[in-house]
Scaffold this motif. Structure first.
Motif, PDB file in Angstrom:
ATOM      1  N   ALA A  51       0.848  -1.205   0.000  1.00 41.39           N
ATOM      2  CA  ALA A  51       0.000   0.000   0.000  1.00 41.39           C
ATOM      3  C   ALA A  51       0.877   1.247   0.000  1.00 41.39           C
ATOM      4  O   ALA A  51       1.843   1.341   0.758  1.00 41.39           O
ATOM      5  CB  ALA A  51      -0.919   0.000   1.210  1.00 41.39           C
ATOM      6  N   ARG A  52       0.540   2.200  -0.833  1.00 41.62           N
ATOM      7  CA  ARG A  52       1.302   3.436  -0.921  1.00 41.62           C
ATOM      8  C   ARG A  52       0.820   4.437   0.117  1.00 41.62           C
ATOM      9  O   ARG A  52      -0.381   4.552   0.343  1.00 41.62           O
ATOM     10  CB  ARG A  52       1.171   4.031  -2.316  1.00 41.62           C
ATOM     11  CG  ARG A  52       1.878   3.221  -3.401  1.00 41.62           C
ATOM     12  CD  ARG A  52       1.558   3.756  -4.770  1.00 41.62           C
ATOM     13  NE  ARG A  52       0.147   3.577  -5.100  1.00 41.62           N
ATOM     14  CZ  ARG A  52      -0.396   3.937  -6.259  1.00 41.62           C
ATOM     15  NH1 ARG A  52       0.354   4.535  -7.169  1.00 41.62           N
ATOM     16  NH2 ARG A  52      -1.677   3.732  -6.474  1.00 41.62           N
ATOM     17  N   THR A 108      -3.561   4.805   1.708  1.00 43.78           N
ATOM     18  CA  THR A 108      -3.539   4.422   3.120  1.00 43.78           C
ATOM     19  C   THR A 108      -4.662   5.090   3.895  1.00 43.78           C
ATOM     20  O   THR A 108      -5.299   4.464   4.751  1.00 43.78           O
ATOM     21  CB  THR A 108      -2.182   4.796   3.743  1.00 43.78           C
ATOM     22  OG1 THR A 108      -1.134   4.159   3.007  1.00 43.78           O
ATOM     23  CG2 THR A 108      -2.117   4.367   5.189  1.00 43.78           C
ATOM     24  N   PHE A 109      -4.915   6.359   3.586  1.00 37.47           N
ATOM     25  CA  PHE A 109      -5.986   7.071   4.281  1.00 37.47           C
ATOM     26  C   PHE A 109      -7.343   6.441   3.983  1.00 37.47           C
ATOM     27  O   PHE A 109      -8.163   6.241   4.886  1.00 37.47           O
ATOM     28  CB  PHE A 109      -5.990   8.537   3.865  1.00 37.47           C
ATOM     29  CG  PHE A 109      -7.189   9.299   4.362  1.00 37.47           C
ATOM     30  CD1 PHE A 109      -7.247   9.746   5.675  1.00 37.47           C
ATOM     31  CD2 PHE A 109      -8.263   9.568   3.515  1.00 37.47           C
ATOM     32  CE1 PHE A 109      -8.356  10.444   6.142  1.00 37.47           C
ATOM     33  CE2 PHE A 109      -9.370  10.261   3.978  1.00 37.47           C
ATOM     34  CZ  PHE A 109      -9.414  10.701   5.288  1.00 37.47           C
ATOM     35  N   ARG A 110      -7.570   6.097   2.733  1.00 36.35           N
ATOM     36  CA  ARG A 110      -8.868   5.566   2.326  1.00 36.35           C
ATOM     37  C   ARG A 110      -9.164   4.203   2.924  1.00 36.35           C
ATOM     38  O   ARG A 110     -10.292   3.939   3.360  1.00 36.35           O
ATOM     39  CB  ARG A 110      -8.932   5.498   0.796  1.00 36.35           C
ATOM     40  CG  ARG A 110     -10.234   4.915   0.252  1.00 36.35           C
ATOM     41  CD  ARG A 110     -10.185   4.797  -1.251  1.00 36.35           C
ATOM     42  NE  ARG A 110     -11.381   4.161  -1.772  1.00 36.35           N
ATOM     43  CZ  ARG A 110     -11.565   3.828  -3.056  1.00 36.35           C
ATOM     44  NH1 ARG A 110     -10.597   4.091  -3.940  1.00 36.35           N
ATOM     45  NH2 ARG A 110     -12.681   3.260  -3.438  1.00 36.35           N
ATOM     46  N   HIS A 111      -8.162   3.340   2.967  1.00 36.41           N
ATOM     47  CA  HIS A 111      -8.404   1.952   3.369  1.00 36.41           C
ATOM     48  C   HIS A 111      -8.071   1.661   4.822  1.00 36.41           C
ATOM     49  O   HIS A 111      -8.484   0.614   5.342  1.00 36.41           O
ATOM     50  CB  HIS A 111      -7.605   1.012   2.466  1.00 36.41           C
ATOM     51  CG  HIS A 111      -8.038   1.045   1.027  1.00 36.41           C
ATOM     52  ND1 HIS A 111      -9.217   0.484   0.593  1.00 36.41           N
ATOM     53  CD2 HIS A 111      -7.460   1.606  -0.072  1.00 36.41           C
ATOM     54  CE1 HIS A 111      -9.351   0.680  -0.716  1.00 36.41           C
ATOM     55  NE2 HIS A 111      -8.300   1.358  -1.146  1.00 36.41           N
ATOM     56  N   ILE A 112      -7.335   2.533   5.496  1.00 36.73           N
ATOM     57  CA  ILE A 112      -6.954   2.260   6.883  1.00 36.73           C
ATOM     58  C   ILE A 112      -7.412   3.381   7.810  1.00 36.73           C
ATOM     59  O   ILE A 112      -8.179   3.156   8.750  1.00 36.73           O
ATOM     60  CB  ILE A 112      -5.426   2.056   7.002  1.00 36.73           C
ATOM     61  CG1 ILE A 112      -4.993   0.842   6.191  1.00 36.73           C
ATOM     62  CG2 ILE A 112      -5.039   1.886   8.468  1.00 36.73           C
ATOM     63  CD1 ILE A 112      -3.511   0.598   6.219  1.00 36.73           C
ATOM     64  N   THR A 113      -6.930   4.602   7.561  1.00 36.07           N
ATOM     65  CA  THR A 113      -7.184   5.702   8.504  1.00 36.07           C
ATOM     66  C   THR A 113      -8.662   6.047   8.605  1.00 36.07           C
ATOM     67  O   THR A 113      -9.229   6.095   9.706  1.00 36.07           O
ATOM     68  CB  THR A 113      -6.389   6.951   8.089  1.00 36.07           C
ATOM     69  OG1 THR A 113      -5.005   6.622   7.969  1.00 36.07           O
ATOM     70  CG2 THR A 113      -6.564   8.058   9.108  1.00 36.07           C
ATOM     71  N   PRO A 147     -11.522   4.367   7.710  1.00 36.12           N
ATOM     72  CA  PRO A 147     -12.376   3.361   8.371  1.00 36.12           C
ATOM     73  C   PRO A 147     -12.111   3.240   9.861  1.00 36.12           C
ATOM     74  O   PRO A 147     -13.037   3.006  10.644  1.00 36.12           O
ATOM     75  CB  PRO A 147     -12.014   2.060   7.630  1.00 36.12           C
ATOM     76  CG  PRO A 147     -11.487   2.496   6.305  1.00 36.12           C
ATOM     77  CD  PRO A 147     -10.764   3.780   6.582  1.00 36.12           C
ATOM     78  N   ALA A 148     -10.853   3.399  10.276  1.00 38.69           N
ATOM     79  CA  ALA A 148     -10.533   3.295  11.702  1.00 38.69           C
ATOM     80  C   ALA A 148     -11.086   4.470  12.501  1.00 38.69           C
ATOM     81  O   ALA A 148     -11.232   4.367  13.729  1.00 38.69           O
ATOM     82  CB  ALA A 148      -9.022   3.199  11.897  1.00 38.69           C
ATOM     83  N   LEU A 149     -11.392   5.574  11.836  1.00 37.15           N
ATOM     84  CA  LEU A 149     -11.945   6.752  12.502  1.00 37.15           C
ATOM     85  C   LEU A 149     -13.469   6.772  12.479  1.00 37.15           C
ATOM     86  O   LEU A 149     -14.076   7.810  12.752  1.00 37.15           O
ATOM     87  CB  LEU A 149     -11.426   8.033  11.843  1.00 37.15           C
ATOM     88  CG  LEU A 149      -9.963   8.381  12.052  1.00 37.15           C
ATOM     89  CD1 LEU A 149      -9.584   9.593  11.217  1.00 37.15           C
ATOM     90  CD2 LEU A 149      -9.674   8.646  13.526  1.00 37.15           C
ATOM     91  N   ARG A 150     -14.093   5.662  12.185  1.00 34.97           N
ATOM     92  CA  ARG A 150     -15.545   5.634  12.033  1.00 34.97           C
ATOM     93  C   ARG A 150     -16.263   6.085  13.295  1.00 34.97           C
ATOM     94  O   ARG A 150     -17.157   6.939  13.246  1.00 34.97           O
ATOM     95  CB  ARG A 150     -15.997   4.224  11.658  1.00 34.97           C
ATOM     96  CG  ARG A 150     -17.504   4.094  11.502  1.00 34.97           C
ATOM     97  CD  ARG A 150     -17.902   2.672  11.130  1.00 34.97           C
ATOM     98  NE  ARG A 150     -19.347   2.564  11.075  1.00 34.97           N
ATOM     99  CZ  ARG A 150     -20.131   2.355  12.151  1.00 34.97           C
ATOM    100  NH1 ARG A 150     -19.565   2.251  13.340  1.00 34.97           N
ATOM    101  NH2 ARG A 150     -21.432   2.271  12.029  1.00 34.97           N
TER     102      ARG A 150
END
Length: 305
Positions: A204-205, A210-215, A217-220
């Motif tokens: 992952a770049r 990274t923001f779209r797929h990790i950050t 969703p984790a901030l939901r």
């Protein structure tokens, strides 16, 4: 032993009420009693009195719901919410991401962006009105426009186009973005670094991917809470509208949020506290319904699978 344990529990209960009693008393006296009194007044003819005797039933509710000015006030709220909620969300999240990436002076920038939260809404509105968006050529906004050869704009009295929305939204945005930035910073700190390390191993770049797929969703959970607070605060907008748009001639007929409408109904020339209380009850019910629907729709409080 049993007697000693009972004495300890009584002491704990005593100290509990010593510390919480003043706050509970203040909550009852300054929140629940006024709320109950407002509901009681809404069923009476309360012109210029807080102790009415003429019971009117639901007449006050029929009057306030049939008033086009009240429906227009709810429309003003909806428009204000459509502006301020996404703008504050995007700005506070962007600030949190930027500050969170800093390796130096992070505490300084966090304090700088949070500092406007401590400013009074009245003071901020007056600064915006008299210094930034002044309707004469000496205001900061008109000075900048003058650099490009543009004519001064009467920001708060121009209705076509409605430039006053720019003034109202920007002052609220400046005042509250720092608070929600801190909430997002707390949410970012809860994301395990192992997730980013695993994403990097998988190719992952950094950045948008990274923001779209990790950050994001984790901030939901944080995002749901932020949006919920933003909507509730938008319902309670009063200071910036009143201090920006009112003048010696009074308040203009446009851009009246619900609290401004209730202020002029209950404390204006007519001082109809019964109708004003009915409007306040309707507004409280609207806030409660919107909050519950939004919480159920976004799954607030639901356990993660």
């Amino acid at each position: 032993m049993a007697a000693r344990g009972a004495v300890r529990r009584r002491r704990q209960a005593l100290w509990f009420w010593v510390f919480t009693g003043p706050f509970v008393l203040g909550l009852v006296l300054f929140t629940y009693v006024p709320l109950g009194w407002s509901v009681w007044l809404s069923f009476f003819d309360a012109h210029n009195t807080v102790s009415p005797t003429d019971f009117t039933g639901l007449d006050n509710y029929r009057q306030v719901l049939g008033d086009p000015a009240f429906r227009s006030a709810l429309g003003t709220f909806a428009l204000f919410t459509a502006f301020i909620v996404p703008a504050t969300y995007a700005l506070s999240l962007g600030l949190a991401l930027a500050v969170g990436r800093l390796r130096r002076a992070q505490a300084f920038f966090r304090s700088v962006f949070f500092l406007p939260t401590a400013c009074s809404y009245v003071v901020a509105a007056l600064v915006w009105k008299l210094s930034v968006f002044n309707g004469v050529r000496f205001g900061l906004a008109n000075t900048v426009l003058g650099w490009f050869g543009a004519e001064p704009v009467a920001w708060l009295s121009t209705t076509d186009p409605p430039w006053y929305w720019l003034v109202v939204v920007t002052v609220r945005l400046w005042l509250q973005a720092g608070f929600y930035m801190v909430l997002f910073l707390a949410g970012l700190q809860r994301i395990p670094p192992l997730l980013y390390e695993a994403a990097a191993v998988d190719g992952a770049r950094p950045g948008w991917q990274t923001f779209r797929h990790i950050t994001f969703p984790a901030l939901r959970a944080t995002s749901v809470a932020v949006v919920l607070l933003l909507v509730i605060n938008a319902f309670q907008a009063f200071d910036e509208f009143y201090n920006l748009l009112s003048d010696a001639r009074g308040y203009p007929p446009y851009a009246r949020p619900p609290l401004v409408y209730l202020y002029y109904t209950a404390l204006g020339q007519g001082q109809n506290l019964g109708v004003g209380s009915a409007g306040a009850v309707v507004l409280a019910l609207v806030i409660a319904v919107v909050t519950v629907v939004q919480a159920r729709w976004t799954g607030l409080g639901r356990r993660e699978a």
